[in-house]
Scaffold this motif. Structure first.
Motif, PDB file in Angstrom:
ATOM      1  N   UNK A 126       0.977 -33.239  46.864  1.00 37.16           N
ATOM      2  CA  UNK A 126       0.126 -34.406  46.714  1.00 37.16           C
ATOM      3  C   UNK A 126       0.030 -34.784  45.233  1.00 37.16           C
ATOM      4  N   UNK A 127      -0.141 -33.741  44.390  1.00 38.80           N
ATOM      5  CA  UNK A 127      -0.187 -33.995  42.949  1.00 38.80           C
ATOM      6  C   UNK A 127       1.097 -34.638  42.482  1.00 38.80           C
ATOM      7  N   UNK A 128       2.199 -34.101  42.977  1.00 41.16           N
ATOM      8  CA  UNK A 128       3.498 -34.641  42.601  1.00 41.16           C
ATOM      9  C   UNK A 128       3.581 -36.116  42.964  1.00 41.16           C
ATOM     10  N   UNK A 129       3.079 -36.424  44.132  1.00 42.57           N
ATOM     11  CA  UNK A 129       3.112 -37.816  44.596  1.00 42.57           C
ATOM     12  C   UNK A 129       2.289 -38.717  43.693  1.00 42.57           C
ATOM     13  N   UNK A 130       1.078 -38.245  43.350  1.00 47.15           N
ATOM     14  CA  UNK A 130       0.198 -39.043  42.493  1.00 47.15           C
ATOM     15  C   UNK A 130       0.860 -39.285  41.143  1.00 47.15           C
ATOM     16  N   UNK A 131       1.474 -38.222  40.594  1.00 52.57           N
ATOM     17  CA  UNK A 131       2.136 -38.352  39.300  1.00 52.57           C
ATOM     18  C   UNK A 131       3.291 -39.335  39.381  1.00 52.57           C
ATOM     19  N   UNK A 132       4.073 -39.207  40.472  1.00 52.74           N
ATOM     20  CA  UNK A 132       5.207 -40.123  40.643  1.00 52.74           C
ATOM     21  C   UNK A 132       4.724 -41.563  40.692  1.00 52.74           C
ATOM     22  N   UNK A 133       3.605 -41.758  41.406  1.00 49.42           N
ATOM     23  CA  UNK A 133       3.055 -43.103  41.549  1.00 49.42           C
ATOM     24  C   UNK A 133       2.645 -43.658  40.188  1.00 49.42           C
TER      25      UNK A 133
ATOM     26  N   UNK B 208       5.214 -43.304  56.553  1.00 54.57           N
ATOM     27  CA  UNK B 208       5.742 -42.021  56.081  1.00 54.57           C
ATOM     28  C   UNK B 208       4.641 -40.972  56.134  1.00 54.57           C
ATOM     29  N   UNK B 209       4.938 -39.790  56.697  1.00 54.48           N
ATOM     30  CA  UNK B 209       3.881 -38.789  56.813  1.00 54.48           C
ATOM     31  C   UNK B 209       3.351 -38.372  55.444  1.00 54.48           C
ATOM     32  N   UNK B 210       2.033 -38.130  55.375  1.00 54.13           N
ATOM     33  CA  UNK B 210       1.417 -37.761  54.116  1.00 54.13           C
ATOM     34  C   UNK B 210       1.883 -36.377  53.690  1.00 54.13           C
ATOM     35  N   UNK B 211       1.956 -36.160  52.381  1.00 59.34           N
ATOM     36  CA  UNK B 211       2.406 -34.883  51.863  1.00 59.34           C
ATOM     37  C   UNK B 211       1.453 -33.785  52.303  1.00 59.34           C
ATOM     38  N   UNK B 212       2.011 -32.615  52.634  1.00 55.06           N
ATOM     39  CA  UNK B 212       1.185 -31.555  53.188  1.00 55.06           C
ATOM     40  C   UNK B 212       0.411 -30.790  52.135  1.00 55.06           C
ATOM     41  N   UNK B 213       1.115 -30.073  51.241  1.00 54.55           N
ATOM     42  CA  UNK B 213       0.466 -29.164  50.311  1.00 54.55           C
ATOM     43  C   UNK B 213      -0.169 -29.879  49.134  1.00 54.55           C
ATOM     44  N   UNK B 214      -1.043 -29.150  48.412  1.00 53.96           N
ATOM     45  CA  UNK B 214      -1.725 -29.725  47.255  1.00 53.96           C
ATOM     46  C   UNK B 214      -0.753 -30.086  46.158  1.00 53.96           C
ATOM     47  N   UNK B 215       0.223 -29.213  45.883  1.00 58.81           N
ATOM     48  CA  UNK B 215       1.181 -29.490  44.811  1.00 58.81           C
ATOM     49  C   UNK B 215       1.969 -30.743  45.120  1.00 58.81           C
TER      50      UNK B 215
END
Lengths: 255, 266, 281
Positions: C24-31, C15-22
């Protein structure tokens, strides 16, 4: 400087076994750059280990400045092919270079200066605090060369030191080596299986055949300083190259 | 070339060296007891211990105790493996499942299994169930981690190849995932078998469920140190035999790929 | 049946990595949320179930927590926790020193290694708790019998891993040192031992969990203090919440010690990690 006479090496207890080195004789003069050329498996590495005093000889002898070599001599430094296994990964680049100096009895201050100077000579002045594994392959081999230089040897033994780096890096390392050879006024014995490299670097090329003995000696009288473009484009370069290629191929004829 | 020559030269004397090593160890033990360095009341001469050991080995009771210990060892190891391997396969092949369970696993793994002894005794009493549960809990973690690593270590190219040849899910699992994970599971079994024996003996010592462990402590409290040491020797030989058997099994499974040979889950 | 577990795993990786900083943060939080869902649900479940079940063996978690605070913060620390930890560390320290020294000797000498092999194989296969009665005869019921058992049980993984580590040192690392005339003593301490540390630490880690087990067992068999003694005594006197606090404490101790070890290992072996990371890339 270095004198090798009727050197033989047989592995194992059986004297009738096939020798790795047989009746090898040659000399290296002080400040000379000699390349030893041989195809893989011809006993180059064994020969080098005998010269460095890392491997006991079966018969014959090696003399360094008129003294018989029986263990690693103080005037000699060794650069191995596999830099990743000859640098200590738990030491910084600086400590890798300075480490042997401590046991040579060099005072701390002097050792630090010699380390810095050697690292600068190989163009790594700013990378002393890095760890070897943080550097590229070519840079790691430069660290290994710096370690050898800081040790202030009179003779440098090199076992296919550039065999595991890419062609571009290799050319740079060759020029770097020629430069420090001149500057540090040392003798170099350089083992390789690459004909171009041997011709480009050496004053004299010895062709080795298995079991390791000198099959042919070729004087290289190409002008110095050498240059990757002009030297390799020199008409004599091609001539020497074909001569060595012929000597290396099994039947003695060019392929 | 060098090392080969040395090995072939040294092989003949290996057996002699090993025998000499054992002889020196036995002699040291004998010296300690004969010289009175260890009080004789508690440390009978080694010769008597060996005699007692062979006497026990010739009779039935020792083998009954060994059988009891082995039964707990086997049921626990079996239960632990049967639970851990499928769960490990699932966690190893699904990233989401792995993430969901990671924190819980990392918290539970370092819990010393012996801490659960009192609770287990309350719930299951002092029979085989207790032994089985404790052994199963202890071996569950190494088995689980070996399986997870084994499945995660499957070469993605091998899976893609299997896909390209049109293998279905089940066929892919059977032909690619399982063979790659098997060496890890075999290593897990070898590690777990000795952990299982430790737990079985421990449970017998602490709880008093019949088996070698209890026999040892009974001999001690009955003031029969000779028998106690003979039983300890028997326990050691049992452990050694299990190690050897599982080591051989592991080598067989690993023979196709020596590079797989590593303990990832300790 | 087309969407397999393996399929999703591979899909997740590509899956392509998230583009923007927000994002990415969202992804980390979800994880993070994903990782914490199960533990939180599990804890809440235990809390609720034990609270309403009224089981004798499984008292309400709130009660266990109350007892835990009463007992272990910090009333019994001096009387039970410190003696336990002291004996464990003493035994473990002895095992580390003896294991490393003997392991180095056996790793360097083929002769010694071969001669010692049968004895080592026997002793390491012997389940250490079986020697507790022997230790009691030798040292009595005091601290030293426990230290002895812990040392004897934990020395083998360290010993065997040191042997492997010392034997596995790259011969070229040593050749390089020899060619620079590094004396034998310095070759051992500066080259062989550092190169063997990754293996030695692997052994030490296995030994640490064995040390905790033996600490508890030795206290359960014969002792008048220590956490293992406390847990077993609580069970025997049917003080169930107290028993549970001991079990929880042992779990926490196991976790914390393991975590401390991992932190220390990462510090000492940072170069090994760097080296491995490099060769993977």
């Amino acid at each position: 400087m270095l004198e090798v006479a009727q050197l033989s090496k047989v592995y194992g207890p059986d004297p009738a076994a096939r020798p790795a080195v047989a009746d090898l004789t040659f000399d290296v003069a002080a400040r000379e750059f000699v390349c030893i050329l041989g195809s893989s498996g011809c006993g180059k590495t064994t020969m080098l280990r005998c010269l460095a005093g890392l491997e006991p000889v079966t018969s014959g002898h090696v003399r360094l400045r008129d003294e018989v070599v029986s263990g690693p001599p103080r005037e000699m430094a060794f650069v191995f092919q596999d830099y990743s296994r000859s640098l200590y990964p738990w030491m910084t680049v600086e400590r890798n270079v300075a480490f042997p100096l401590r046991y040579k009895g060099v005072p701390k201050q002097e050792a630090r200066a010699a380390t810095q100077e050697a690292l600068e000579a190989v163009g790594l002045g700013g990378r002393g605090r890095s760890y070897p594994w943080q550097l590229s392959g070519g840079m790691q081999q430069r660290v290994a060369i710096a370690r050898a230089l800081a040790y202030r040897p009179q003779i440098l033994l090199m076992d296919e030191p550039f065999a595991s780096v890419d062609a571009q890096t290799r050319a740079g390392l060759e020029d770097l080596l020629l430069d420090v050879w001149q500057r540090y006024e040392i003798t170099v014995l350089f083992v390789t299986h690459d004909i171009d490299e041997a011709v480009y670097l050496a004053d004299r090329v010895l062709v080795l055949r298995a079991p390791a003995h000198v099959a042919l000696t070729v004087e290289v009288d190409l002008p110095r300083p050498r240059n990757q473009l002009t030297t390799k484009g020199h008409p004599d370069f091609g001539r020497l190259r074909s001569e060595l290629l012929a000597a290396l191929s099994p039947a003695g004829t060019p392929q | 070339m060098v090392s080969l020559a040395r090995v072939s030269a040294g092989r003949g004397s290996d057996l002699g060296l090993k025998v000499a090593g054992i002889a020196v160890a036995l002699l040291l033990v004998e010296l300690c007891t004969r010289s009175g360095l260890l009080p004789e009341r508690w440390f009978p001469p080694a010769g008597e211990i060996y005699a007692e050991f062979f006497r026990l080995a010739g009779g039935r009771p020792l083998w009954v105790e060994i059988g009891r210990t082995l039964l707990g060892w086997a049921t626990g190891l079996g239960l632990g493996a049967v639970l851990a391997v499928p769960i490990g396969m699932a966690l190893g092949s699904s990233r989401t499942a792995y993430r969901l369970s990671r924190v819980v696993i990392e918290f539970c793994r370092p819990v010393p299994p012996v801490a659960l002894i009192p609770l287990t005794v309350l719930v299951y009493g002092t029979d085989l169930q207790t032994k089985t549960f404790l052994v199963a809990f202890a071996v569950f973690w190494p088995m689980l981690f070996q399986t997870i690593y084994g499945v995660q270590d499957v070469d993605p190219v091998a899976i893609d190849t299997a896909r390209a040849y049109g293998l279905g899910t089940f066929a892919r699992f059977r032909t690619v995932v399982l063979p790659s994970a098997t060496p890890y599971i075999a290593t897990g079994l070898r590690i777990s078998s000795s952990i299982a024996l430790i737990l079985a003996i421990t449970e017998e010592l602490v709880v008093g469920t019949p088996g070698l462990g209890r026999a040892i402590i009974v001999a001690q409290s009955a003031g029969d140190p000779t028998r106690m040491y003979a039983l300890i020797i028997a326990t050691g030989l049992l452990g050694w035999a299990l190690n050897a058997a599982f080591g051989a099994l592991e080598r067989r499974v690993l023979s196709w790929h020596p590079a797989q040979r590593q303990e990832v889950a300790r | 049946m087309t969407r397999t577990a393996i399929g999703t795993a591979a899909g997740g990786r590509t899956r392509p990595a998230a583009g923007g900083g927000t994002r990415r943060w969202g992804r980390a939080l979800r994880l993070l949320a994903l990782q914490l869902v199960v533990p939180v649900v599990l804890l809440a479940g235990i809390w609720w179930w034990t609270g309403q079940a009224g089981s004798f063996y499984f008292p309400p978690a709130s009660e266990v927590a109350r007892y835990f605070a009463d007992l272990w913060l910090f009333e019994r620390v001096g009387g039970d926790v410190l003696p336990s930890l002291g004996r464990m560390f003493a035994g473990y320290a002895i095992a580390v020193v003896v294991g490393m020294v003997l392991g180095t000797a056996l790793g360097l000498s083929r002769l010694l290694r071969t001669a010692a092999d049968p004895v080592v194989q026997f002793l390491r296969a012997l389940p250490p708790p079986a020697l507790i009665p022997f230790a009691l005869l030798l040292f009595g019921a005091g601290d030293w019998s426990k230290v002895f058992i812990i040392a004897l049980g934990t020395v083998w993984p360290i010993l065997l891993n040191t042997i492997d580590g010392v034997r596995g040192v790259e011969s070229q690392l040593l050749d390089a040192a020899r060619s620079f005339q590094i004396p034998a003593g310095a070759r051992l301490t500066r080259i062989v031992l550092p190169a063997a540390t990754p293996r030695i630490f692997a052994g030490m880690r296995t030994s640490l969990s064995i040390a905790i087990i033996l600490m508890v067992v030795s206290e359960m068999v014969a002792s008048d203090n220590g956490i293992g003694y406390f847990v077993l005594e609580s069970q025997r006197s049917f003080a169930i919440p107290e028993m549970w606090t001991g079990i929880v404490l042992l779990g926490v101790l196991g976790f914390v010690l393991n975590w401390l070890f991992v932190v220390m290992e990462a510090r000492v072996l940072f170069w090994h990690r760097g080296l491995k990371g490099n060769s993977d890339a």
